[in-house]
Design a protein around this motif. Structure first.
Motif, PDB file in Angstrom:
ATOM      1  N   LEU A   1       0.833  -1.206   0.000  1.00  0.00           N
ATOM      2  CA  LEU A   1       0.000   0.000   0.000  1.00  0.00           C
ATOM      3  C   LEU A   1       0.866   1.254   0.000  1.00  0.00           C
ATOM      4  N   SER A   2       1.970   1.217   0.723  1.00  0.00           N
ATOM      5  CA  SER A   2       2.904   2.351   0.688  1.00  0.00           C
ATOM      6  C   SER A   2       3.423   2.575  -0.723  1.00  0.00           C
ATOM      7  N   GLY A   3       3.783   1.476  -1.382  1.00  0.00           N
ATOM      8  CA  GLY A   3       4.275   1.592  -2.751  1.00  0.00           C
ATOM      9  C   GLY A   3       3.235   2.154  -3.693  1.00  0.00           C
ATOM     10  N   LEU A   4       1.961   1.784  -3.461  1.00  0.00           N
ATOM     11  CA  LEU A   4       0.881   2.314  -4.295  1.00  0.00           C
ATOM     12  C   LEU A   4       0.837   3.841  -4.218  1.00  0.00           C
ATOM     13  N   GLY A   5       1.011   4.384  -3.027  1.00  0.00           N
ATOM     14  CA  GLY A   5       1.028   5.834  -2.885  1.00  0.00           C
ATOM     15  C   GLY A   5       2.320   6.457  -3.385  1.00  0.00           C
ATOM     16  N   ILE A   6       3.451   5.857  -3.003  1.00  0.00           N
ATOM     17  CA  ILE A   6       4.757   6.391  -3.392  1.00  0.00           C
ATOM     18  C   ILE A   6       4.921   6.410  -4.906  1.00  0.00           C
ATOM     19  N   SER A   7       4.233   5.509  -5.594  1.00  0.00           N
ATOM     20  CA  SER A   7       4.389   5.357  -7.041  1.00  0.00           C
ATOM     21  C   SER A   7       4.267   6.670  -7.800  1.00  0.00           C
ATOM     22  N   LEU A   8       3.376   7.549  -7.364  1.00  0.00           N
ATOM     23  CA  LEU A   8       3.125   8.782  -8.106  1.00  0.00           C
ATOM     24  C   LEU A   8       3.921   9.967  -7.593  1.00  0.00           C
ATOM     25  N   HIS A   9       4.592   9.825  -6.465  1.00  0.00           N
ATOM     26  CA  HIS A   9       5.252  10.987  -5.870  1.00  0.00           C
ATOM     27  C   HIS A   9       6.332  11.581  -6.772  1.00  0.00           C
TER      28      HIS A   9
END
Length: 387
Positions: A307-315
């Protein structure tokens, strides 16, 4: 800041695929050397803070790359700089593969980080110019392709750690992939030329304060991502009882989330307003961090990382596209400034987290993550353009 439009379309031609695959080679280096830090710490018998110096070495070289990039692109063009970066990046990876002492592995990280940054930011500026209104979507999708390809290395490192070849052999994926890309698409390049050097070096008119705030947001996002890349495996091992080599596969969960987020984000970037998409992605990363931080079972730890990666993906792609959009029509200025902000984040974030881990434990040190998320949200809201 880039505006979204449903009329924007992303056309994936051969130059686009070249940059996508170059970024894939970059990702194998980045995730490979990131996953290797806990293993290097064991091999070299160092503290967490000293092991974190590998990230600092990458950071210092990244800043140097940002300083050199305007001159190099103005003198030789983006295409030459991109391939020069690819070659130097591979030289640094090979040095780490065949080195076993701290000075040489630090040098390998620095060489790979500096030249890799030259390739990354020159290629992203070229990709943005090549796709015009769909530039943010192209940057996001390029990073998605990179994540998918790069994830293979974390699996290989874990799988080969207990073999006769050892985990270092997994890092050879980077030069092997580079050779394949050069053979298949080495003659291809984008049609959009780089702006003349005067546009990069002329300080007037300035890009405005939003450009610098966007840079600070990029700094927070890179520090956040590198903190996960370099230390999430250590926390997963400490909290769940997994071995360090097995916990390295936790990065695969993080990377899988990033891959899914970036493929979906490439389409969302064409339709959803930038600020809404960016703050939403930061919120998702915060929720994933909380689950990971509280987890004591491997399943919850992996879920939190995904889930962290899902958010970090667009940063990173959204922060970089915001810098390009706020650069006053000078993408090469953004390309030069971005590695300086990113380098500062790479130097400070993981090293501070490593020092905190030595003093207070890795779990307490990971409280740095929500702080970075809060600062990034504030920057995104401050730098947004009013319609």
């Amino acid at each position: 800041m880039p505006q979204t439009s449903e009329r924007a379309r992303l056309s994936r031609d051969r130059p686009t695929w070249l940059i996508y695959l170059q970024l894939g080679a970059f990702a194998t280096y980045l995730y490979g050397l990131s996953a290797a830090v806990p293993l290097l710490r064991i091999d070299e018998r160092t503290s967490a803070a000293v092991a974190g110096l590998h990230g600092t070495a990458m950071a210092v070289a990244t800043i140097a790359a940002g300083l050199a990039l305007p001159f190099l692109t103005g003198r030789y063009g983006r295409r030459t700089v991109t391939w020069l970066g690819v070659a130097g990046m591979n030289a640094g990876v090979v040095l780490v593969v065949f080195s076993s002492s701290l000075p040489f592995t630090l040098l390998g990280y620095a060489v790979a980080g500096g030249f890799g940054s030259l390739m990354l930011y020159a290629a992203m500026a070229a990709l943005s110019d090549h796709h015009g209104p769909a530039g943010a979507a192209a940057i996001t999708e390029a990073n998605a392709v990179g994540v998918v390809i790069g994830s293979s290395v974390t699996f290989l490192i874990s799988a080969m750690a207990n073999t006769a070849l050892g985990w270092r052999a997994a890092l050879l994926v980077t030069p092997l992939l580079t050779l394949a890309v050069a053979a298949a698409l080495g003659r291809v390049w984008t049609s959009a030329p780089a702006p003349p050097p005067e546009r990069v070096l002329d300080p007037a008119p300035g890009p405005g304060w939003r450009f610098h705030v966007s840079g600070a947001v990029l700094c927070c996002c890179v520090a956040l991502e590198f903190s996960f890349n370099l230390w999430a495996a250590s926390l997963l091992a400490a909290r769940t009882g997994l071995s360090v080599a097995t916990a390295a596969t936790g990065l695969s969960a993080l990377i899988a989330g990033m891959a899914a987020g970036r493929f979906a984000g490439a389409q969302l970037a064409l339709r959803v307003p930038h600020t809404r998409l960016f703050t939403g992605a930061l919120a998702v990363a915060g929720a994933g961090w909380l689950i990971f931080w509280m987890a004591t079972e491997p399943v919850l730890g992996y879920a939190g990382l995904a889930l962290s990666g899902l958010g970090i993906s667009l940063h990173f792609p959204l922060a970089l596209s915001a810098m390009i959009g706020n650069s006053g029509g000078r993408p090469d200025l953004a390309a030069a400034a971005s590695p300086m902000w990113a380098g500062a984040a790479m130097a400070v974030g993981p090293f501070v987290l490593g020092a905190l881990a030595d003093g207070f434990g890795t779990r307490t040190a990971f409280l740095l993550v929500p702080v970075l998320i809060g600062l990034a949200v504030g920057g995104v809201l401050t730098a947004r353009r009013r319609s």
